[in-house]
Design a protein around this motif. Sequence first.
Motif, PDB file in Angstrom:
ATOM      1  N   HIS A  42      -0.173  42.668  41.455  1.00  0.00           N
ATOM      2  CA  HIS A  42      -0.556  44.087  41.338  1.00  0.00           C
ATOM      3  C   HIS A  42      -0.447  44.731  42.714  1.00  0.00           C
ATOM      4  N   PRO A  43       0.763  45.098  43.138  1.00  0.00           N
ATOM      5  CA  PRO A  43       0.951  45.659  44.485  1.00  0.00           C
ATOM      6  C   PRO A  43       0.151  46.938  44.731  1.00  0.00           C
ATOM      7  N   ASP A  44      -0.015  47.745  43.702  1.00  0.00           N
ATOM      8  CA  ASP A  44      -0.751  48.988  43.858  1.00  0.00           C
ATOM      9  C   ASP A  44      -2.256  48.711  43.876  1.00  0.00           C
ATOM     10  N   PRO A  45      -2.974  49.151  44.919  1.00  0.00           N
ATOM     11  CA  PRO A  45      -4.425  48.880  45.017  1.00  0.00           C
ATOM     12  C   PRO A  45      -5.213  49.383  43.810  1.00  0.00           C
ATOM     13  N   HIS A  46      -4.800  50.510  43.247  1.00  0.00           N
ATOM     14  CA  HIS A  46      -5.493  51.052  42.075  1.00  0.00           C
ATOM     15  C   HIS A  46      -5.357  50.102  40.896  1.00  0.00           C
ATOM     16  N   ASP A  47      -4.144  49.609  40.653  1.00  0.00           N
ATOM     17  CA  ASP A  47      -3.920  48.658  39.557  1.00  0.00           C
ATOM     18  C   ASP A  47      -4.666  47.354  39.813  1.00  0.00           C
ATOM     19  N   ARG A  48      -4.671  46.946  41.081  1.00  0.00           N
ATOM     20  CA  ARG A  48      -5.354  45.699  41.426  1.00  0.00           C
ATOM     21  C   ARG A  48      -6.861  45.833  41.184  1.00  0.00           C
ATOM     22  N   ALA A  49      -7.426  46.973  41.559  1.00  0.00           N
ATOM     23  CA  ALA A  49      -8.852  47.205  41.341  1.00  0.00           C
ATOM     24  C   ALA A  49      -9.190  47.221  39.851  1.00  0.00           C
ATOM     25  N   LEU A  50      -8.317  47.837  39.053  1.00  0.00           N
ATOM     26  CA  LEU A  50      -8.533  47.854  37.607  1.00  0.00           C
ATOM     27  C   LEU A  50      -8.519  46.446  37.031  1.00  0.00           C
ATOM     28  N   HIS A  51      -7.584  45.608  37.521  1.00  0.00           N
ATOM     29  CA  HIS A  51      -7.500  44.233  37.031  1.00  0.00           C
ATOM     30  C   HIS A  51      -8.791  43.475  37.358  1.00  0.00           C
ATOM     31  N   VAL A  52      -9.286  43.647  38.578  1.00  0.00           N
ATOM     32  CA  VAL A  52     -10.521  42.960  38.969  1.00  0.00           C
ATOM     33  C   VAL A  52     -11.683  43.430  38.108  1.00  0.00           C
ATOM     34  N   GLN A  53     -11.772  44.742  37.879  1.00  0.00           N
ATOM     35  CA  GLN A  53     -12.865  45.273  37.068  1.00  0.00           C
ATOM     36  C   GLN A  53     -12.780  44.810  35.623  1.00  0.00           C
ATOM     37  N   ASN A  54     -11.570  44.730  35.082  1.00  0.00           N
ATOM     38  CA  ASN A  54     -11.409  44.421  33.662  1.00  0.00           C
ATOM     39  C   ASN A  54     -11.382  42.929  33.353  1.00  0.00           C
ATOM     40  N   SER A  55     -10.934  42.105  34.306  1.00  0.00           N
ATOM     41  CA  SER A  55     -10.724  40.691  34.003  1.00  0.00           C
ATOM     42  C   SER A  55     -11.602  39.750  34.804  1.00  0.00           C
TER      43      SER A  55
END
Length: 359
Positions: A42-55
């Motif tokens: 997840h190169p984009d920090p926003h996408d990476r943050a969403l992944h951490v929050q969701n998974s």
Amino acid sequence: MFRDLVRVSGCDPKSNGKRNAIHSVDIDEVIAFASSQLSQQHPDPHDRALHVQNSIKPFGVAFHQSRVGSTLISNLMTVTTTESLQNRVYSESSPPSTAVRQYCGLDGCDTDGLATVFFVMGLGSGRTYGRNFFKFQSILCINMGDIVDSIDAVTSVIGIPSGAAPSSHLPFVFVYRDPVEVMMSHFKDGANQPNCARGKSHPNEVEKNLLRDKSANEVVPAGSLSTSEFCAAHLASLGEYALLALGSHPEHSRNGLMINYHSERHGGLVESVLDTLIPNFYGFGKKKTEAWRERLEVVGGFYSKARGTGSVDFEHDSEKKQEGASDEIRRYAAAYMEPTFNRLVTEEEEKRLQLIVVA
């Protein structure tokens, strides 16, 4: 319970006598590796943050007053799954309590340190487990607010600011029960040293306040109390810590829910999980909840801590506990626990009304 998983895994030195059965790794190395992997995926920090929050971040956690049916809630969470998305449920696992001993003191907790533990425990391949749930030991109620804050800060572990993704505050519940019934559960089979008496030699701050002699304004030494009197003060203190956590931060007040083991108005824990906790509080919705209803009711029909070949069918025991309570237990339950219990009931009713309005 998590200790059962450890016991049957073959990795417990107490069971197999092998000291090297459990492998230790440096937590900083794990975080560095995970951060690198997530950055690639997840190169984009926003996408990476969403992944951490969701998974990685838990979708919910449960605290409890001890011997109040909280294991049933963690068991029920294991079946709120789909074919492609499973839950990983940590029921009183040891790493969080170990982390609290390391990162928490009289002045509070190092929430960044605690967050690293929850981050690592949330990691997975993503192929099977997609959501995490924690049920904590009752003693961790003392640090409830800091634990919730540390889980909310889990994205910061890999250097992502909390504002990099939409705010997602952790829903947490506190399970409690009628004071007499809780006391009777701890003194089951005439126990001389119940779990609730473990801290008698070193009472916590709320226990000291509850034990304060109002006339002399001095703390009554815990050692001078009977076991049942100290237990009543200890169990009341856990409820007080839950109420303190609710009042410590506006987000805690919005995201905390008190759940009574059984009430005339809302029924038992299974009903509370089906009608309120899963559809409204954890946000799965009524449609999904109904799809899980049969499985949830089946799980709710078994004794949550059944082991071996003993009886596994759940039997309601509230009436039996009430009938068997001694005058001493009733007296101390009323003196120490009832005021806290009444406040917990009030908090629960107010939050349930809010959830109905939102739903």
